[in-house]
Design an enzyme around this catalytic site. Structure first.
Site, mmCIF file in Angstrom:
data_model
loop_
_atom_site.group_PDB
_atom_site.id
_atom_site.type_symbol
_atom_site.label_atom_id
_atom_site.label_comp_id
_atom_site.label_asym_id
_atom_site.label_seq_id
_atom_site.Cartn_x
_atom_site.Cartn_y
_atom_site.Cartn_z
ATOM 1 N N GLY A 1 0.501 -9.925 -13.183
ATOM 2 C CA GLY A 1 1.808 -10.462 -13.587
ATOM 3 C C GLY A 1 2.507 -11.110 -12.400
ATOM 4 N N TYR B 1 -13.472 5.811 -12.167
ATOM 5 C CA TYR B 1 -13.535 4.638 -11.281
ATOM 6 C C TYR B 1 -14.225 3.476 -11.998
ATOM 7 C CZ TYR B 1 -14.536 1.936 -7.020
ATOM 8 O OH TYR B 1 -14.612 0.954 -6.063
ATOM 9 N N TYR C 1 -6.296 -12.732 -18.413
ATOM 10 C CA TYR C 1 -5.234 -13.523 -17.763
ATOM 11 C C TYR C 1 -5.733 -14.917 -17.429
ATOM 12 C CZ TYR C 1 -1.182 -10.540 -17.294
ATOM 13 O OH TYR C 1 -0.053 -9.827 -17.563
ATOM 14 N N ARG D 1 3.566 -15.058 -12.061
ATOM 15 C CA ARG D 1 4.938 -15.490 -11.795
ATOM 16 C C ARG D 1 5.001 -16.423 -10.576
ATOM 17 N NH1 ARG D 1 9.952 -13.560 -9.635
ATOM 18 N NH2 ARG D 1 8.923 -11.968 -8.393
ATOM 19 N N ARG E 1 -18.396 9.555 1.992
ATOM 20 C CA ARG E 1 -19.454 8.583 1.708
ATOM 21 C C ARG E 1 -20.643 8.827 2.620
ATOM 22 N NH1 ARG E 1 -15.407 4.261 1.613
ATOM 23 N NH2 ARG E 1 -15.045 3.648 -0.529
ATOM 24 N N ASP F 1 4.088 1.945 -4.915
ATOM 25 C CA ASP F 1 2.977 2.297 -5.799
ATOM 26 C C ASP F 1 2.901 1.233 -6.893
ATOM 27 O OD1 ASP F 1 1.131 3.371 -7.507
ATOM 28 O OD2 ASP F 1 1.976 5.399 -7.481
ATOM 29 N N ASP G 1 0.856 -1.195 0.000
ATOM 30 C CA ASP G 1 0.000 0.000 0.000
ATOM 31 C C ASP G 1 0.886 1.237 0.000
ATOM 32 O OD1 ASP G 1 -1.925 2.083 0.760
ATOM 33 O OD2 ASP G 1 -3.241 0.405 1.275
HETATM 34 N N1 UDP Z 1 -24.963 10.993 -0.189
HETATM 35 C C1 UDP Z 1 -25.726 11.898 0.522
HETATM 36 N N2 UDP Z 1 -25.110 12.698 1.437
HETATM 37 C C2 UDP Z 1 -23.801 12.619 1.724
HETATM 38 C C3 UDP Z 1 -23.015 11.675 1.018
HETATM 39 C C4 UDP Z 1 -23.629 10.870 0.067
HETATM 40 O O1 UDP Z 1 -26.942 12.025 0.301
HETATM 41 O O2 UDP Z 1 -23.316 13.386 2.575
HETATM 42 C C5 UDP Z 1 -25.625 10.130 -1.172
HETATM 43 C C6 UDP Z 1 -24.961 10.074 -2.549
HETATM 44 O O3 UDP Z 1 -25.409 11.142 -3.365
HETATM 45 C C7 UDP Z 1 -25.412 8.711 -3.054
HETATM 46 C C8 UDP Z 1 -25.483 7.866 -1.779
HETATM 47 O O4 UDP Z 1 -25.580 8.790 -0.697
HETATM 48 O O5 UDP Z 1 -26.696 8.802 -3.605
HETATM 49 C C9 UDP Z 1 -24.301 6.948 -1.567
HETATM 50 O O6 UDP Z 1 -23.141 7.719 -1.735
HETATM 51 P P1 UDP Z 1 -21.690 7.185 -1.405
HETATM 52 O O7 UDP Z 1 -20.750 8.295 -1.699
HETATM 53 O O8 UDP Z 1 -21.658 6.611 -0.043
HETATM 54 O O9 UDP Z 1 -21.413 5.959 -2.408
HETATM 55 P P2 UDP Z 1 -21.893 5.566 -3.884
HETATM 56 O O10 UDP Z 1 -22.809 4.427 -3.653
HETATM 57 O O11 UDP Z 1 -22.584 6.717 -4.564
HETATM 58 O O12 UDP Z 1 -20.633 5.204 -4.563
#
Ligand code: UDP
Length: 326
Positions: free
Chosen positions: A102, A145, A159, A106, A186, A56, A32
C-alpha cells in the site's frame, strides 16, 4: 538522489542491502522493529542519508517524504526464529506485505519483495526452476514461514495485476556472511560457532540433506540487478553449487582449523531433503551468477564469527527450543 525504503533493514540481508544502496548513492529509510534485526547491524550507518524508523509493519505505517524504491525484507527467516514467533511471522508476511505494498502504491514506488526457496517446500523437482509450484506442507511447523511467503507472493502479483504496482519478486536461497547471528540456529552460523568454540558440530539427520549456499555480496548484487530489470515474475537468486550438510561441516572444520567432532542429532520435522536453485533465468535476464565459492565465503566471515565467539555467543540447537505462542 533516489530514496529507498528497506523493511527489515536491520536484519542480516536487509542491512547488507542498506550498505550497498548507500554506496550507490541512495538515501535509505530503514524500517525495522528489531524483533529479529539488531542495531549492531546498522550502527555504522550514521549520517544524513540514513534513517532508522522503529515501527512494526503489521499495522499501517506512513512515510511522508517521497519514496522511489521499496525493498520488503522484514520477516523472521531462520527456522529457530519463526518457530519461536510463528504468529508474528504469519502477520509480517501477510499484513506487513499488504501495508508495504500500500505504501509503495501511494508513493508510486518500485517494489521488490524478498521471497524464498522455502516456497518450493521439500522439492520434488531438482534443481528448482521458478516454474515449479512447490511441495509445501501447509500445516507443518515450517508452514508459518513458507505459507506467509507464498501468500506474500500472491499479494504482490495481485497488486501488480490489479493496481499496476511496479513489482519484483526475488526467491532467495540459503545466504550466509558476516552479521548472520551466531545464535540464529542456521547451519553455517551454528557450525562456525561450534567449530570456533571447539564444541561438537551438530548435524541433524545423517547429514545427507543438501543446501546451496550463496555469499551475501553475491546475493545483494543479484537482488539489485533484479530491481533494475523489468521482470515482474519470480527470479531465483542463489548459488547453484549444492553441498550435503556433512560436506559443509567438513569445509567449516578445514577453514576454522578446528578439531571439533561431528555429532548426529535428530532431523527436524519437514526439513527439506534437497535444495538447489536453477539460475538459468537470472543468468539470462540479469547476466548474474555468483562469484564466491563456499570455501572463500567461509574465510570471509571467519573473523566475524571469531569476534562473536570471543563475546561468548553460542549456537542454538533446534531441539532445545520449543515453538511458543505469545
Ligand atoms: N542443520 C544441521 N545442524 C545445525 C543446524 C542446521 O544439520 O546445527 C541442518 C538443517 O537440519 C537443514 C540444513 O542444516 O537440513 C540447513 O538448515 P538451516 O537452518 O540453515 O536452513 P534451512 O535451509 O533448513 O531453512
Amino acid at each position: 538522489m533516489p530514496t529507498s525504503l528497506v523493511t527489515g533493514g536491520a536484519g542480516f540481508l536487509g542491512s547488507h542491502l542498506c550498505d550497498e544502496l548507500l554506496r550507490r548513492g541512495h538515501r535509505v529509510i530503514c524500517v525495522d522493529n528489531l524483533e529479529t534485526g539488531s542495531l549492531n547491524n546498522i550502527e555504522h550507518l550514521r549520517g544524513d542519508e540514513f534513517v532508522h524508523v522503529n515501527v512494526d509493519i503489521i499495522g499501517p505505517y506512513f512515510i511522508d517524504e517521497p519514496v522511489d524504491f521499496v525493498y520488503h525484507f522484514a520477516s523472521p527467516a531462520s527456522p529457530i526464529d519463526y518457530l519461536r514467533i510463528p504468529l508474528q511471522t504469519l502477520k509480517v508476511g501477510s499484513y506487513g506485505t499488504h501495508n508495504t505494498l500500500g505504501l509503495a502504491k501511494r508513493h508510486r514506488a518500485r517494489f521488490l519483495t524478498a521471497s524464498t526457496s522455502e516456497v518450493y517446500g521439500d522439492p520434488q523437482v531438482h534443481p528448482q526452476p521458478e516454474s515449479y509450484w512447490g511441495h509445501v506442507n501447509p500445516i507443518g511447523p515450517r508452514s508459518v514461514y513458507d505459507e506467509a511467503k507464498r501468500f506474500s507472493e500472491a499479494l504482490v502479483m495481485a497488486y501488480h495485476r490489479y493496481y499496476k504496482v511496479d513489482t519484483r519478486l526475488v526467491r532467495i536461497f540459503n545466504t550466509y556472511g558476516p552479521r548472520l547471528q551466531s545464535s540464529d540456529g542456521r547451519v553455517i552460523s551454528n557450525l562456525m560457532t561450534q567449530a570456533l568454540h571447539g564444541e561438537d558440530l551438530t548435524i541433524y539427520g545423517d547429514g545427507s540433506q543438501t543446501r546451496s549456499f550463496c555469499y551475501v555480496s553475491d546475493e545483494v548484487e543479484g537482488i539489485l540487478r533484479l530491481s533494475r530489470s523489468e521482470e515482474h515474475l519470480p527470479v531465483n537468486i542463489g548459488n547453484p553449487v549444492e553441498w550435503t550438510i556433512l560436506e559443509c561441516a567438513r569445509e567449516i572444520l578445514e577453514v576454522t582449523g578446528s578439531k571439533s567432532k561431528i555429532r548426529f542429532e535428530p532431523l527436524p520435522q519437514d526439513d527439506p531433503v534437497q535444495r538447489r536453485p536453477d539460475i538459468t533465468k537470472a543468468k539470462r535476464l540479469l547476466g548474474w551468477e555468483p562469484k564466491i565459492d563456499l570455501r572463500t565465503g567461509l574465510k570471509l566471515c571467519l573473523e566475524y564469527f571469531r569476534q562473536s565467539v570471543e563475546r561468548g555467543e553460542k549456537a542454538t540447537l533446534a531441539f532445545s527450543s520449543q515453538p511458543q505462542v505469545r
